[in-house]
Write an enzyme that holds these catalytic residues in place. Sequence first.
Site, PDB file in Angstrom:
ATOM      1  CG  HIS A 108      -2.039  -1.002   1.108  1.00 21.36           C
ATOM      2  ND1 HIS A 108      -2.839  -1.341   2.174  1.00 21.36           N
ATOM      3  CD2 HIS A 108      -2.464  -1.773   0.075  1.00 21.36           C
ATOM      4  CE1 HIS A 108      -3.712  -2.254   1.787  1.00 21.36           C
ATOM      5  NE2 HIS A 108      -3.497  -2.551   0.517  1.00 21.36           N
ATOM      6  CB  CYS A 119       6.476  13.383 -13.466  1.00 23.09           C
ATOM      7  SG  CYS A 119       7.492  13.637 -11.993  1.00 23.09           S
TER       8      CYS A 119
HETATM    9  N1  APR Z   1      -2.172  -6.798  18.269  1.00 18.81           N
HETATM   10  C1  APR Z   1      -2.681  -7.549  17.260  1.00 18.81           C
HETATM   11  N2  APR Z   1      -3.742  -7.173  16.509  1.00 18.81           N
HETATM   12  C2  APR Z   1      -4.287  -5.980  16.791  1.00 18.81           C
HETATM   13  C3  APR Z   1      -3.824  -5.142  17.831  1.00 18.81           C
HETATM   14  C4  APR Z   1      -2.712  -5.603  18.571  1.00 18.81           C
HETATM   15  N3  APR Z   1      -2.192  -4.883  19.593  1.00 18.81           N
HETATM   16  N4  APR Z   1      -4.601  -4.036  17.872  1.00 18.81           N
HETATM   17  C5  APR Z   1      -5.514  -4.180  16.888  1.00 18.81           C
HETATM   18  N5  APR Z   1      -5.339  -5.351  16.252  1.00 18.81           N
HETATM   19  C6  APR Z   1      -6.105  -5.897  15.128  1.00 18.81           C
HETATM   20  C7  APR Z   1      -7.578  -5.573  15.170  1.00 18.81           C
HETATM   21  O1  APR Z   1      -8.290  -6.573  15.873  1.00 18.81           O
HETATM   22  C8  APR Z   1      -7.939  -5.573  13.678  1.00 18.81           C
HETATM   23  O2  APR Z   1      -8.370  -6.865  13.264  1.00 18.81           O
HETATM   24  O3  APR Z   1      -5.600  -5.288  13.962  1.00 18.81           O
HETATM   25  C9  APR Z   1      -6.622  -5.237  12.973  1.00 18.81           C
HETATM   26  C10 APR Z   1      -6.610  -3.847  12.359  1.00 18.81           C
HETATM   27  O4  APR Z   1      -7.580  -3.824  11.344  1.00 18.81           O
HETATM   28  P1  APR Z   1      -7.746  -2.499  10.477  1.00 18.81           P
HETATM   29  O5  APR Z   1      -7.832  -1.333  11.382  1.00 18.81           O
HETATM   30  O6  APR Z   1      -8.854  -2.767   9.493  1.00 18.81           O
HETATM   31  O7  APR Z   1      -6.346  -2.367   9.687  1.00 18.81           O
HETATM   32  P2  APR Z   1      -5.881  -3.174   8.423  1.00 18.81           P
HETATM   33  O8  APR Z   1      -6.492  -4.546   8.410  1.00 18.81           O
HETATM   34  O9  APR Z   1      -4.417  -3.087   8.377  1.00 18.81           O
HETATM   35  O10 APR Z   1      -6.503  -2.315   7.218  1.00 18.81           O
HETATM   36  C11 APR Z   1      -6.197  -2.725   5.906  1.00 18.81           C
HETATM   37  O11 APR Z   1      -7.294  -0.750   5.044  1.00 18.81           O
HETATM   38  O12 APR Z   1      -7.608   1.482   5.385  1.00 18.81           O
HETATM   39  C12 APR Z   1      -6.970   0.571   4.599  1.00 18.81           C
HETATM   40  O13 APR Z   1      -4.962   0.829   3.434  1.00 18.81           O
HETATM   41  C13 APR Z   1      -5.496   0.751   4.730  1.00 18.81           C
HETATM   42  O14 APR Z   1      -3.761  -0.909   4.919  1.00 18.81           O
HETATM   43  C14 APR Z   1      -5.032  -0.521   5.411  1.00 18.81           C
HETATM   44  C15 APR Z   1      -6.105  -1.519   5.007  1.00 18.81           C
END
Ligand code: APR
Length: 234
Positions: A108, A119
């Site tokens: 990402h 560009c």
């Molecule tokens: N340890 C492990 N897991 C954790 C912790 C922790 N301390 N804190 C939160 N989590 C978990 C949550 O339970 C959740 O399932 O991390 C996950 C975060 O999910 P999202 O907030 O949806 O993030 P992500 O999955 O990385 O999002 C994917 O969405 O917004 C776009 O491009 C952005 O890369 C991102 C993509």
Amino acid sequence: MRIFVLTGAGVSAESGLGTFRDKDGVWTKYDLRDVATPEGFARDPARVRAFYNARRANLGEASPNAAHHALARLEVELEARGGELFLCTQNVDDLHEKAGSGRVVHMHGELAVTRCDHCQALKPDMTPLTGEAICEGCGRADGARPHVVWFGETPLFLEEIDEALSRADLFVSIGTSGSVYPAAGFVAEARAMGVATCEINLEPSANAYMFDEKLYGPASEVVPGWVERVLTQG
Ligand code: APR
């Protein structure tokens, strides 16, 4: 042994960087259509730059946690044994690199890189994005954006990712809600190719049912223990 690790915002949560969909997550405070789409940037580039400038300031103060360090150790140990760690992250932070990971595939993009919207020239940059900066590539102003893949844009390194997944012995997803494709589809691809799968997360993700093994708890506690087990069990 070849391991494919996918990380999401949860691996950086304990380093003080917000996740997106948890309670108080980034998308509970901002409308992603305003700050994480090409249309939002075209509509109001200053608002988008301010959003990412705040995230750059936050990142400047963040340090890797024990999960990042454990993954950096895993990379060294696997390579010493003739194996491989393919570390693919959805995160745009640089905490894997700060922890010592040598090869990090940022599907990402990267917050600490500025891209010219005119560009596409890239340059490492943690200074605040402005509309006045003149691009060293094309000499035009008002094109500075973060080198971050927005919704509706194509993630990076997809061919390399698919190739790595097909040769993996194990696919491990750490700290992601399984909400955003194509990353959320990697576990199904792995299963279809007979690759073992493991989810490490604070709580079950949207596609938890697809994982062979599930380990729940804070990444900084669970990941080091999982790495130790992988390295001792071989
Ligand atoms: N340890 C492990 N897991 C954790 C912790 C922790 N301390 N804190 C939160 N989590 C978990 C949550 O339970 C959740 O399932 O991390 C996950 C975060 O999910 P999202 O907030 O949806 O993030 P992500 O999955 O990385 O999002 C994917 O969405 O917004 C776009 O491009 C952005 O890369 C991102 C993509």
